[in-house]
Design a protein around this motif. Structure first.
Motif, PDB file in Angstrom:
ATOM      1  N   ALA A  10      -3.032   2.077 -12.728  1.00 62.93           N
ATOM      2  CA  ALA A  10      -1.884   2.298 -13.756  1.00 62.93           C
ATOM      3  C   ALA A  10      -0.609   1.693 -13.621  1.00 62.93           C
ATOM      4  CB  ALA A  10      -1.790   3.988 -13.772  1.00 62.93           C
ATOM      5  N   ARG A  11      -0.216   0.982 -12.679  1.00 61.33           N
ATOM      6  CA  ARG A  11       0.777   0.480 -12.232  1.00 61.33           C
ATOM      7  C   ARG A  11       0.837  -1.096 -12.194  1.00 61.33           C
ATOM      8  NH1 ARG A  11       3.562   3.686  -7.169  1.00 61.33           N
ATOM      9  NH2 ARG A  11       5.378   2.442  -8.072  1.00 61.33           N
ATOM     10  N   GLU A  12      -0.410  -1.577 -12.923  1.00 59.43           N
ATOM     11  CA  GLU A  12      -0.834  -3.031 -12.728  1.00 59.43           C
ATOM     12  C   GLU A  12       0.325  -3.876 -13.059  1.00 59.43           C
ATOM     13  OE1 GLU A  12      -3.871  -3.588 -16.485  1.00 59.43           O
ATOM     14  OE2 GLU A  12      -4.670  -3.649 -14.277  1.00 59.43           O
ATOM     15  N   ASP A  13       0.995  -3.407 -14.128  1.00 58.87           N
ATOM     16  CA  ASP A  13       1.995  -4.330 -14.783  1.00 58.87           C
ATOM     17  C   ASP A  13       3.305  -4.366 -14.041  1.00 58.87           C
ATOM     18  OD1 ASP A  13       0.290  -5.508 -16.963  1.00 58.87           O
ATOM     19  OD2 ASP A  13       0.691  -3.522 -17.868  1.00 58.87           O
ATOM     20  N   GLU A  14       3.277  -3.824 -13.128  1.00 59.51           N
ATOM     21  CA  GLU A  14       4.993  -3.625 -12.452  1.00 59.51           C
ATOM     22  C   GLU A  14       4.863  -4.885 -11.466  1.00 59.51           C
ATOM     23  OE1 GLU A  14       5.858  -0.120 -10.256  1.00 59.51           O
ATOM     24  OE2 GLU A  14       4.855   1.238 -11.311  1.00 59.51           O
ATOM     25  N   ARG A  22       0.868  -1.185   0.086  1.00 56.15           N
ATOM     26  CA  ARG A  22       0.114   0.046  -0.122  1.00 56.15           C
ATOM     27  C   ARG A  22       0.989   1.230   0.046  1.00 56.15           C
ATOM     28  NH1 ARG A  22      -5.242  -1.169   4.077  1.00 56.15           N
ATOM     29  NH2 ARG A  22      -5.908  -3.061   2.812  1.00 56.15           N
ATOM     30  N   GLU A  23       1.857   1.210   0.795  1.00 57.59           N
ATOM     31  CA  GLU A  23       2.858   2.300   0.792  1.00 57.59           C
ATOM     32  C   GLU A  23       3.520   2.314  -0.513  1.00 57.59           C
ATOM     33  OE1 GLU A  23       6.703   3.931   3.418  1.00 57.59           O
ATOM     34  OE2 GLU A  23       5.749   2.259   4.180  1.00 57.59           O
ATOM     35  N   ARG A  24       4.071   1.562  -1.280  1.00 57.44           N
ATOM     36  CA  ARG A  24       4.881   1.625  -2.359  1.00 57.44           C
ATOM     37  C   ARG A  24       3.840   2.049  -3.591  1.00 57.44           C
ATOM     38  NH1 ARG A  24       9.917  -1.062  -3.625  1.00 57.44           N
ATOM     39  NH2 ARG A  24      10.283  -0.860  -5.921  1.00 57.44           N
ATOM     40  N   PHE A  25       2.753   1.398  -3.591  1.00 58.52           N
ATOM     41  CA  PHE A  25       1.847   1.769  -4.955  1.00 58.52           C
ATOM     42  C   PHE A  25       0.831   3.082  -4.721  1.00 58.52           C
ATOM     43  CE2 PHE A  25       3.470  -2.500  -5.486  1.00 58.52           C
ATOM     44  CZ  PHE A  25       4.012  -2.304  -6.683  1.00 58.52           C
ATOM     45  N   ILE A  40      -2.292  -9.666  -7.685  1.00 58.82           N
ATOM     46  CA  ILE A  40      -2.521  -9.734  -6.111  1.00 58.82           C
ATOM     47  C   ILE A  40      -4.018  -9.613  -5.887  1.00 58.82           C
ATOM     48  CG2 ILE A  40      -2.252  -8.164  -4.063  1.00 58.82           C
ATOM     49  CD1 ILE A  40      -0.009  -6.663  -5.418  1.00 58.82           C
ATOM     50  N   PRO A  41      -4.252 -10.246  -4.817  1.00 57.49           N
ATOM     51  CA  PRO A  41      -5.772 -10.318  -4.701  1.00 57.49           C
ATOM     52  C   PRO A  41      -6.283  -9.013  -4.050  1.00 57.49           C
ATOM     53  CG  PRO A  41      -4.563 -12.255  -3.608  1.00 57.49           C
ATOM     54  CD  PRO A  41      -3.545 -11.527  -4.225  1.00 57.49           C
ATOM     55  N   ASP A  42      -7.676  -8.940  -4.604  1.00 55.12           N
ATOM     56  CA  ASP A  42      -8.400  -7.667  -4.074  1.00 55.12           C
ATOM     57  C   ASP A  42      -8.154  -7.528  -2.734  1.00 55.12           C
ATOM     58  OD1 ASP A  42      -8.900  -6.831  -6.856  1.00 55.12           O
ATOM     59  OD2 ASP A  42     -10.854  -7.439  -6.893  1.00 55.12           O
ATOM     60  N   GLY A  43      -8.226  -6.331  -2.352  1.00 59.30           N
ATOM     61  CA  GLY A  43      -8.337  -6.057  -0.644  1.00 59.30           C
ATOM     62  C   GLY A  43      -7.016  -5.849  -0.102  1.00 59.30           C
ATOM     63  N   ILE A  44      -6.126  -6.056  -0.791  1.00 69.81           N
ATOM     64  CA  ILE A  44      -4.655  -6.027  -0.391  1.00 69.81           C
ATOM     65  C   ILE A  44      -4.167  -4.287  -0.861  1.00 69.81           C
ATOM     66  CG2 ILE A  44      -2.251  -6.525  -0.554  1.00 69.81           C
ATOM     67  CD1 ILE A  44      -2.988  -9.150  -0.693  1.00 69.81           C
ATOM     68  N   ALA A  45      -3.979  -4.085  -2.258  1.00 74.23           N
ATOM     69  CA  ALA A  45      -3.562  -2.768  -2.473  1.00 74.23           C
ATOM     70  C   ALA A  45      -4.588  -2.307  -3.846  1.00 74.23           C
ATOM     71  CB  ALA A  45      -2.355  -2.892  -3.283  1.00 74.23           C
ATOM     72  N   THR A  46      -5.643  -3.153  -4.071  1.00 72.29           N
ATOM     73  CA  THR A  46      -6.679  -3.019  -5.124  1.00 72.29           C
ATOM     74  C   THR A  46      -8.117  -3.029  -4.525  1.00 72.29           C
ATOM     75  OG1 THR A  46      -6.489  -5.175  -6.355  1.00 72.29           O
ATOM     76  CG2 THR A  46      -4.947  -3.405  -7.034  1.00 72.29           C
ATOM     77  N   GLY A  47      -8.885  -2.781  -5.141  1.00 68.14           N
ATOM     78  CA  GLY A  47     -10.418  -3.085  -4.676  1.00 68.14           C
ATOM     79  C   GLY A  47     -10.894  -2.333  -3.785  1.00 68.14           C
ATOM     80  N   ASN A  48     -11.843  -2.619  -3.186  1.00 70.87           N
ATOM     81  CA  ASN A  48     -12.641  -1.843  -2.156  1.00 70.87           C
ATOM     82  C   ASN A  48     -11.822  -2.196  -0.567  1.00 70.87           C
ATOM     83  OD1 ASN A  48     -14.062  -0.361  -0.256  1.00 70.87           O
ATOM     84  ND2 ASN A  48     -15.766  -1.587  -0.502  1.00 70.87           N
ATOM     85  N   LEU A  49     -10.920  -1.194  -0.454  1.00 69.00           N
ATOM     86  CA  LEU A  49      -9.816  -1.601   1.021  1.00 69.00           C
ATOM     87  C   LEU A  49     -10.777  -1.182   2.158  1.00 69.00           C
ATOM     88  CD1 LEU A  49      -6.497  -0.361  -0.314  1.00 69.00           C
ATOM     89  CD2 LEU A  49      -7.542  -2.416  -0.900  1.00 69.00           C
ATOM     90  N   ASP A  50     -12.015  -0.692   1.873  1.00 74.10           N
ATOM     91  CA  ASP A  50     -12.903  -0.361   3.198  1.00 74.10           C
ATOM     92  C   ASP A  50     -13.864  -1.473   3.549  1.00 74.10           C
ATOM     93  OD1 ASP A  50     -11.485   2.097   3.925  1.00 74.10           O
ATOM     94  OD2 ASP A  50     -12.848   3.148   2.217  1.00 74.10           O
TER      95      ASP A  50
END
Length: 469
Positions: free
Chosen positions: A183-187, A173-176, A203-213
């Motif tokens: 926009a950085r999904e291929d990194e 989360r801090e890095r991306f 990466i599974p949703d809920g880590i750095a993508t998707g609805n984190l709340d």
């Protein structure tokens, strides 16, 4: 002494034996691997010295103990106990399982919510709980173990790679960043040991993508923060499959036990071949049949089911498709009639035996962890369409790391995409290379799950750990 015991109860409780309280996450397929872990531990432990209380919601207990008895038929030192699922009286299912997860977590994570079931188990068995063990999703077991003054052991019922990305949640989360991560999904995650070929979009949703709340994302985040406090973490994988990732996880936790893949270490219960799938496969040529199954929870869209049926029909290959009856309405009108010579469409198959049959040449799957490891054990290359959870990550491992299969283009089934993938695996040198790679993987995993292999040794070390108090 447990602070919720009065003196009279404390005098009745024996302390010379071990009593392990095991909590299952009551959704999806999580209960089965944890019960199988419990049974394996029970098989290694003296029945009159180590007691296991298996705890979950009524629906889960009923599904795992179908006889109606809450004592395991094969292991009398395993007893089942029920906890409330959090649903209020008159609850009506909304159609969204996340709502049920939310209700369960709101109840079970409350301070003191689970102490009553421990008290019930202790009164029933007459032995104090000496260790709290449970599904890693249940991060609040850390607090429960502290409350009653015993060690906490956490169980991750999937592979080491998916556990690793959860452990690095805050770093990711801090890095991306949360905004603009697409926009950085291929990194790639080359800064995490062993994950240099894994991309952000895997990466599974809920880590750095998707609805984190969401409740589910918050649960996973709390899990990642709590795991280092466990006295041990169990993983349903073997040390040999990826030593780099495993060793990195060992550096994060007090103790790490790779005890899997559980579905290969522990002999599965015999499943009836009600449709004579194996008899039909006996009549087919080696490596000629496509096996199709998406497990019990994943379902392609109606358009994708239609496209997959079209592709199988157009390919002319023999196929065995396990699919729920109510989904057959999405097939082309003449599919079932025209496929009688080339295929079998049934509602249930004994998957391990089917995959192990010489006739199976490729497995079209959802990339669920159990299905992937069963396919490796059977030396069957995969074509996969990921749906949720760790499916995308498993698919990336299959295609780019282990090179034993393919992900469908665009993560969606199309007639052309399926035909292209079938041709690559069944009729090209690329497919031959995949079969050679999967043979090597099978050797690695087979060595680990052998009676004297690392996974079985770790099971014995795990038993030693949970009974040392």
């Amino acid at each position: 002494m447990h602070k919720y015991f009065n003196t009279q109860k404390s005098n009745k409780i024996k302390t010379m034996n071990n009593h392990i309280a095991i909590f299952a996450f009551p959704f999806g397929s999580h209960g089965t691997p944890l019960l199988n872990t419990t049974r394996q531990l029970a098989s290694l432990a003296p029945q009159n010295k180590v007691h296991f209380s298996f705890i979950s919601t009524p629906n889960t207990i009923t599904s795992l103990f179908p006889s109606g008895s809450k004592t395991d038929a094969d292991y009398p030192n395993i007893k089942a106990y029920e906890i409330w699922d959090g649903k209020p009286e008159g609850y009506v299912f909304s159609g969204n399982h996340l709502d049920e997860i939310d209700l369960f977590l709101k109840h079970a994570a409350r301070p003191g919510a689970l102490t009553k079931v421990l008290e019930e188990a202790e009164d029933n068995i007459g032995v104090k709980v000496s260790c709290v063990m449970g599904d890693a999703f249940l991060w609040f077991l850390c607090d429960l173990a502290k409350e009653v003054g015993v060690p906490w052991v956490s169980c991750w019922v999937s592979g080491e790679h998916s556990l690793s990305v959860h452990v690095y949640t805050d770093v990711l989360r801090e890095r991306f960043g949360i905004q603009g991560v697409e926009a950085r999904e291929d990194e790639t995650l080359d800064f995490i040991p062993g994950l240099s070929k894994i991309r952000v979009k895997d990466i599974p949703d809920g880590i750095a993508t998707g609805n984190l709340d969401s409740t589910f994302a918050q649960m996973l985040h709390k899990m990642s923060q709590a795991l280092p406090n466990a006295s041990a973490v169990c993983i349903s994988s073997c040390e040999e499959l990826d030593p780099v990732v495993t060793n990195d996880l060992k550096s994060k936790f007090s103790k790490t036990f790779s005890i899997g893949p559980l579905n290969l270490v522990i002999a599965p219960q015999k499943i009836a071949d009600n449709y004579n799938c194996l008899g039909w496969l006996d009549k087919q040529k080696p490596n000629s049949v496509v096996y199709v199954s998406f497990g019990s929870a994943a379902t392609p869209t109606p358009n994708e089911l239609f496209a997959l049926a079209q592709a199988l029909q157009a390919s002319g290959v023999k196929f065995l498709w396990s699919i729920k009856d109510h989904l057959k309405v999405h097939f082309p009108n003449d599919f079932l009639e025209k496929s009688r010579e080339n295929g079998m469409v049934v509602s249930w198959v004994p998957q391990i035996e089917v995959l192990a049959h010489d006739a199976i040449g490729v497995f079209i799957t959802h990339f669920g962890y159990n299905s992937v490891t069963e396919s490796i054990a059977a030396e069957v290359p995969m074509i996969g369409r990921p749906f949720f959870g760790d499916h995308k990550l498993n698919g990336r491992l299959v295609e780019a790391v282990w090179e034993v299969g393919l992900q469908v283009e665009g993560e969606t089934f199309t007639k052309e995409g399926i035909l292209k993938s079938l041709d690559r695996i069944l009729s090209s040198d690329e497919g031959k290379k995949m079969r050679a790679n999967i043979k090597s993987l099978k050797h690695l995993v087979g060595k680990a799950v052998a009676p004297d292999g690392s996974s079985n040794k770790n099971f014995r070390l795990l038993l030693e750990h949970i009974t040392k108090t």
